[in-house]
Design an enzyme around this catalytic site. Structure first.
Site, PDB file in Angstrom:
ATOM      1  N   HIS A   1       0.859  -1.184   0.000  1.00 46.68           N
ATOM      2  CA  HIS A   1       0.000   0.000   0.000  1.00 46.68           C
ATOM      3  C   HIS A   1       0.894   1.233   0.000  1.00 46.68           C
ATOM      4  O   HIS A   1       1.955   1.244   0.642  1.00 46.68           O
ATOM      5  CB  HIS A   1      -0.869  -0.005   1.261  1.00 46.68           C
ATOM      6  CG  HIS A   1      -1.315   1.351   1.715  1.00 46.68           C
ATOM      7  ND1 HIS A   1      -0.679   2.052   2.721  1.00 46.68           N
ATOM      8  CD2 HIS A   1      -2.320   2.137   1.286  1.00 46.68           C
ATOM      9  CE1 HIS A   1      -1.286   3.218   2.882  1.00 46.68           C
ATOM     10  NE2 HIS A   1      -2.278   3.290   2.039  1.00 46.68           N
TER      11      HIS A   1
ATOM     12  N   GLY B   1     -18.804  10.759   3.151  1.00 47.58           N
ATOM     13  CA  GLY B   1     -19.528  10.637   1.885  1.00 47.58           C
ATOM     14  C   GLY B   1     -18.625  10.540   0.674  1.00 47.58           C
ATOM     15  O   GLY B   1     -19.012  10.938  -0.432  1.00 47.58           O
ATOM     16  N   GLY B   2     -17.413  10.025   0.845  1.00 43.30           N
ATOM     17  CA  GLY B   2     -16.531   9.790  -0.296  1.00 43.30           C
ATOM     18  C   GLY B   2     -17.092   8.701  -1.198  1.00 43.30           C
ATOM     19  O   GLY B   2     -18.110   8.076  -0.880  1.00 43.30           O
ATOM     20  N   ARG B   3     -16.413   8.453  -2.319  1.00 40.21           N
ATOM     21  CA  ARG B   3     -16.910   7.436  -3.259  1.00 40.21           C
ATOM     22  C   ARG B   3     -16.551   6.049  -2.719  1.00 40.21           C
ATOM     23  O   ARG B   3     -15.389   5.630  -2.751  1.00 40.21           O
ATOM     24  CB  ARG B   3     -16.287   7.670  -4.640  1.00 40.21           C
ATOM     25  CG  ARG B   3     -16.819   6.682  -5.677  1.00 40.21           C
ATOM     26  CD  ARG B   3     -16.280   7.013  -7.061  1.00 40.21           C
ATOM     27  NE  ARG B   3     -16.818   6.096  -8.045  1.00 40.21           N
ATOM     28  CZ  ARG B   3     -16.163   5.040  -8.535  1.00 40.21           C
ATOM     29  NH1 ARG B   3     -14.932   4.779  -8.139  1.00 40.21           N
ATOM     30  NH2 ARG B   3     -16.738   4.262  -9.434  1.00 40.21           N
TER      31      ARG B   3
ATOM     32  N   ARG C   1      -0.260  12.466  -0.068  1.00 38.79           N
ATOM     33  CA  ARG C   1      -1.351  13.437  -0.031  1.00 38.79           C
ATOM     34  C   ARG C   1      -0.861  14.827   0.360  1.00 38.79           C
ATOM     35  O   ARG C   1       0.165  14.992   1.031  1.00 38.79           O
ATOM     36  CB  ARG C   1      -2.449  12.963   0.919  1.00 38.79           C
ATOM     37  CG  ARG C   1      -1.987  12.721   2.333  1.00 38.79           C
ATOM     38  CD  ARG C   1      -3.035  12.047   3.212  1.00 38.79           C
ATOM     39  NE  ARG C   1      -2.529  11.877   4.569  1.00 38.79           N
ATOM     40  CZ  ARG C   1      -1.835  10.819   4.988  1.00 38.79           C
ATOM     41  NH1 ARG C   1      -1.590   9.818   4.171  1.00 38.79           N
ATOM     42  NH2 ARG C   1      -1.365  10.758   6.222  1.00 38.79           N
TER      43      ARG C   1
END
Lengths: 346, 346
Positions: free
Chosen positions: B106, B256-258, B110
């Site tokens: 992984h 509420g991300g995808r 960001r």
């Protein structure tokens, strides 16, 4: 004998009864027993059946834990109890069948007491059903059983605990219910100990009555890779719910509970597939469209139902599903703002 | 051009480079692209490869989201920023190979900026490695690469971010690290924008340098059902970590991300087996005993290492593992209280 001993005796006997019933239903495998002790106080017995004739994995756990420091997270609605002496007894089960036409199910029954002088106590629990390829008559039977378990304790209980179940077993990030629901309740004590305990017993006793006939009806339903893969995919939602939302799971893990007993609820095999959607018009789409949202299963029948209907009864009702209901009068809703309603023949 | 555009350009290019590198490595499948928009502002592109020659599933996502209300949960250490305008760009990847001898990995990179006048900004990210059947030389190569990426920005960075990684990717309820770690960092801005950005690029650029040689070495390693089943079982830990602990996953889902882009990290097939333990003396036990706990991989070598060692170098070092280190002088520890140390030939 104190209250908790009565509840404990009932729950231990219930674990035995349910395991015996499931072994009979399975016809092949038996439960292995795993007794454990909790370092902080108490312990339990996990029973697990794997690779059975019906059940790929079935776990039925009993636990009785106590301590001098009630964890704050166990008393969200009662912050004044944090840090007090507590005891908790419970039975929790999750059944993962092989056949995708048999639903997965979960049940939990628990009793909590906190404080030593004039202890505060309450019951919690419920059961819910998670079908992959649902049969409407099975869902009706399940909810009939749930309503019948509640009925002697007040007509308002079923709609209240049915709605609570829909809200609790909801995957916000998917906008899906976990399945078709059932009952969920907590903080039950307002009717006094005897009646509250009788309610818990009514729910506990009704679990096999609700689940067994569904298994028996679907046990021989043929299935292939498509159905198996869909089951494995949908089991991913079970994992997502339990690890993201389930209070019992999160509390158990965070408070140093026995990991293997807590995660016994996770399915033995699971798949995730990126951005998978059911084909329009497929059986899989039916699940999404018609079953993974809160519905007033019994009210929609729009017809009179025996509250203690045997399974056969539900089948007959099924044939009347969505047919008009001649000569019916809508009864007052047991839950005024809700959509739940019941009507009766004149 | 603003800072965020620079970072965005780098990350978009990095996504392309990594996907191209992984396709080349895979030799069979290609990434499918899924662009999406975020209702609250922004969007991204998820790239997913399934059923490849090497990768059972590989997901590499880019996203750039912004809004007028910085979610409180995104600013745990900076409560004063909650509710302000914010922008976030990031690349995140998780690779699940078929072969259990190739580790899962992984990486995340960001950049966050909050507020409009004199915005506050910071970088975060890292990468970690999750082997099933670890090879010590692979772990050393991975950490050598991590250290080399940090080295130009200060000798204290690798031990600090290596330790942070061990602490972050830790499954408390199992008392296991997720794997053998790597780097984890957040709130990086003290060296100013240019140097902080250069650090991010150094980490991003080193990812394939760390992972590719490991894949190439293990790609043809034979395996059977035993190894495959162990891989599926251990993947359960990946699910547990991501759904129980991972801040990015939980924040993404809660805000509420995808969902499909966030849960692209979950493995395509997983098993849970109640109370499974590795057989004493088995290869599986080696993983538990020697690799699922924080270790000072490079310090343990007790010998001089080239900070920019090619992979071959690590192999040679491997032969000296735990051998005494004659004529060595311990250098001052880059991290005084830690166990990390480096020593050099006189």
């Amino acid at each position: 004998m104190s209250h908790i001993d009565d509840v404990k005796d009932y729950l231990v006997a219930l674990q035995n009864r349910i395991c015996a019933g499931l072994e009979q239903l399975d016809g092949k495998a038996q439960f292995a027993r795993d007794a454990w002790e909790r370092p902080g106080g108490g312990g339990g017995e996990s029973r697990i059946m794997t690779d059975g004739g019906v059940f790929e994995q079935a776990g039925v756990s009993f636990s009785h834990v106590f301590g001098d420091q009630m964890p704050a997270s166990a008393t969200k609605t009662r912050p004044e109890l944090a840090g007090k002496h507590f005891q908790a007894v419970g039975v929790s089960l999750v059944l993962h069948p092989h056949n995708p036409y048999i639903p997965t199910t979960h049940a939990n029954l628990r009793f909590f007491t906190a404080g030593e002088r004039r202890p505060v106590w309450w019951f919690g629990g419920g059961f819910d059903l998670t079908p992959y390829y649902p049969f409407h008559e099975d869902v009706l039977h399940w909810h009939e059983t749930a309503r019948a378990a509640c009925e002697p304790f007040g007509a308002e209980l079923y709609p209240r605990y049915k709605e609570w179940c829909d809200k609790y077993f909801y995957l916000k990030h998917r906008d899906e219910t976990r399945g078709v629901g059932g009952l969920f309740f907590d903080d039950v004590n307002t009717q006094g100990f005897d009646k509250s305990f009788a309610f818990l017993q009514s729910v506990g006793d009704s679990f096999l009555r609700g689940y067994r006939p569904i298994v028996e009806k679907r046990i021989a339903h043929p299935f292939g890779d498509r159905q198996r893969n869909f089951q494995l995919y949908r089991r991913g939602r079970y994992v997502e719910f339990n690890l993201l939302y389930d209070r019992g799971t999160l509390f158990g893990l965070q408070s140093g509970g026995r990991t293997e007993s807590i995660l016994m609820s996770l399915p033995p095999q699971v798949r995730w597939t990126y951005n998978w959607h059911p084909e329009p018009g497929s059986a899989e789409e039916t699940l999404y469209r018609d079953y993974l949202r809160p519905r007033d299963w019994l009210g929609e029948l729009n017809g009179w139902q025996s509250l203690s209907s045997p399974y056969g009864n539900v089948q007959r009702l099924e044939t009347r599903y969505e047919a008009p209901c001649p000569g019916l009068k809508k009864l007052r809703s047991a839950k005024p703002r809700g959509s739940w309603r019941r009507c009766t023949l004149r």
